[in-house]
Design a protein around this motif. Sequence first.
Motif, PDB file in Angstrom:
ATOM      1  N   ALA A  26      32.804  31.695  47.092  1.00 52.69           N
ATOM      2  CA  ALA A  26      31.720  32.155  45.892  1.00 52.69           C
ATOM      3  C   ALA A  26      33.210  32.433  45.069  1.00 52.69           C
ATOM      4  O   ALA A  26      33.718  33.783  45.007  1.00 52.69           O
TER       5      ALA A  26
ATOM      6  N   GLY B 201      34.145  33.265  40.997  1.00 50.46           N
ATOM      7  CA  GLY B 201      33.366  33.926  39.727  1.00 50.46           C
ATOM      8  C   GLY B 201      33.890  32.949  38.634  1.00 50.46           C
ATOM      9  O   GLY B 201      34.722  32.273  38.181  1.00 50.46           O
TER      10      GLY B 201
ATOM     11  N   THR C  24      30.201  34.451  37.756  1.00 50.34           N
ATOM     12  CA  THR C  24      30.299  35.840  38.298  1.00 50.34           C
ATOM     13  C   THR C  24      29.261  36.717  39.372  1.00 50.34           C
ATOM     14  O   THR C  24      29.336  37.061  40.522  1.00 50.34           O
TER      15      THR C  24
ATOM     16  N   TYR D 229      27.356  35.055  47.534  1.00 50.40           N
ATOM     17  CA  TYR D 229      28.027  35.853  48.664  1.00 50.40           C
ATOM     18  C   TYR D 229      27.194  36.361  49.672  1.00 50.40           C
ATOM     19  O   TYR D 229      27.004  36.425  50.301  1.00 50.40           O
TER      20      TYR D 229
ATOM     21  N   ALA E 218      27.910  34.569  41.614  1.00 56.30           N
ATOM     22  CA  ALA E 218      28.726  33.813  42.502  1.00 56.30           C
ATOM     23  C   ALA E 218      28.785  35.097  43.796  1.00 56.30           C
ATOM     24  O   ALA E 218      28.586  35.170  44.767  1.00 56.30           O
TER      25      ALA E 218
END
Length: 501
Positions: free
Chosen positions: A251, A253, A232, A239, A235
Motif C-alpha cells: 500500500a 501512500g 496515507t 494494509y 493506505a
Amino acid sequence: MTAIELRSVNHWIGGKHLPSKSTRTSIVWNPATGQPQANLDLADIDDVDHCVAVAKEAFHSWRATPLSRRAEVMFKMRELVDANRRRIAELLTMEHGKTVSDAMGEVARGLENIEFACGVPNLLKGGYSEQASRGVDVYQIRQPLGVVAGITPFNFPAMVPMWMFANAITCGNSFILKPSEKDPSVTLYLAELLQQAGLPDGVFNVLHGDKVAVDRLLEHPDVKAISFVGSTPVAKYIYETGTRHGKRVQALGGAKNHMLVLPDADIGMAADAAVSAAYGSAGERCMAIAIVVAVGNIADPLIDAITERMAKIKVGPGMEAGNEMGPLITREHRERVASYVDGAAKEGATVTVDGRSDASMNSDGFFLGTSLLDNVKPGMRCYDDEIFGPVLGIVRVKTYEEALRMINDHPYGNGAAIFTRDGGVARQFQFDAEAGMIGINVPIPVPVAYYSFGGWKGSLFGDLHMYGPEGVQFYTRSKVVTSRWPDPSSSKVDLGFPQVR
Ligand code: NAD
C-alpha cells in the motif's frame, strides 16, 4: 444538464461492459469546465462477488497458459498502447484535467511497465540444485497467487493501473482493478485493448466503486493480494485490513518530497527543476516537489529565479494546446489547497506568490494558480501536511546537516532530491537520506520500470515496492520441491529426521 443526459460508465467484467446490480452511482466531473460529464456505477457487495467469481474461473486456465503465450499478449498490448498513446492521453485528460502533453508522459511511463512485463518469463526462472543429497534434487519455482486486486488513485489514472496489471497478469494471476471514481473511463479503454491483444475474458476486470467495493475486496477470501496506491490514511487502513484478512498487501501512500539546494548549485537549473516538479500536473503528483530547502545564502536568488519562471506558466484547460498547467481534480480539493495558502500566512510564512489571485480562478473550472510560500518551518500545517496542489514551500536553513535532519524527521519518505555540483556531498546525501527514491540533480526520480517504485516511512505500508523485480515477487509465491527417484528395493522405514547423506 440533468443527470439523465450524462453518459454511463459501467464495470468491465468477463470481457464486456456490465452495468451494476447496485443502483448507486457517482458523478464524474470535467475539472476544466466544472460540469458533470458522466454517471459512474458504484459496485455493491453482489457486484464484487460476481466479479471475483468471474476472475477466479478465468484464473484456472490462464495460469496453465504457457509463459511465452502470456508474454505474447503483453507484446501485443505494448503495440496497441503505443499506437493509441494520444487517444489514451486525451481520454484521461478529459476526466483528470492534466495537459495532454503531460498525459502523454504518463502513458509513456506506463508503457515501460508493459515492456518490462514482456520479459517476466526470464524472472520467473527458478533455481535448481542437483544432488542436494545423494540422489536428491531440490528446485524452486514461482507460481501466481490467484485473483489479485489493484486499487488506484485519481492522479495517474492510466499509469498506476499499468504499474500493477502488467506484471500481475503476465505472472499468471487474474486481476481486478478498482480505479479512482474521479477519472475512471480510461481504464475501460485499456480493458478493450487487452482484449484486442488476446487476453482471455475474465483475466482483467474493472470494478468501479467506493469504500463499499474496496471493503468487500479486502475481506473476500478469494482475493489473495491487494496493491494500493493513494493517500496515507487510506493506505494504512488498506494494509491493516487486508493483512488482517490474510492477504498480501502493498500500500503506497502520500508524500511531501523535499528538494535540497546547496549554495554551489546552478541557480537556473535548480529553479527550472523546482518549478517543473512543483507545478507540473498542478502539483497532483506523489513525486512532486513540495518543499525546497535552501541552504545558506542561495535562498534569495533562487526565489527570484523561481518567481520569474512561475509568472510564465500558462494555466488553462488541459485539452487546449499551449497550456502548461490544468485544473485541480475537484472543487472541494481546490478549496482545500487554497486554504493552505490562507493558513500559511496565519502561521507566519510569507506568501510570496498567491495563486488565488490568478486569472484562471474566474472560470467555472477547478483552477488555482501557482503559489510560493517563503519562510516555511516544521510545525506549520503547510510544511507538515501533504497539500497535493500547486503550492511550493521554501524552508531556509544554514547547513546541510540541518536540511538533512528536517528531511529525515518528516513522516513521509517517498522521494528526496539534492541539487549541487559537489559529487561528494551528493553521495553522502544518497547514503543519509531517509526516502525510498533519491534524485541527484533530478527532481522527480521515478525509477525506470526495471527497478521498483516505493517510498519509506508513511509513504509505504508493506514489504515490497511496486513494479519491476519486486512487483514480480509480489505477484508470485515460491514453492520448493525436493525430489528423488530411488530404486524401490532400497526403500526402508527410517523414523529419523531427514538429513543429507
Ligand atoms: P485516495 O486515497 O483518496 O483514493 C485512492 C483509492 O482509494 C481510490 O480508488 C478510492 O476510491 C479509494 N478510497 C478512498 N477512500 C477510501 C476509503 N476510506 N476506504 C477504502 N477505499 C478508499 O487518493 P487519491 O486522492 O485518489 O490520490 C491522491 C493520493 O495518492 C495522494 O496522497 C498521493 O500522494 C497518493 N499517491 C501516491 C503514490 C505513490 O506511489 N506513493 C502515487 C500516486 C498517488
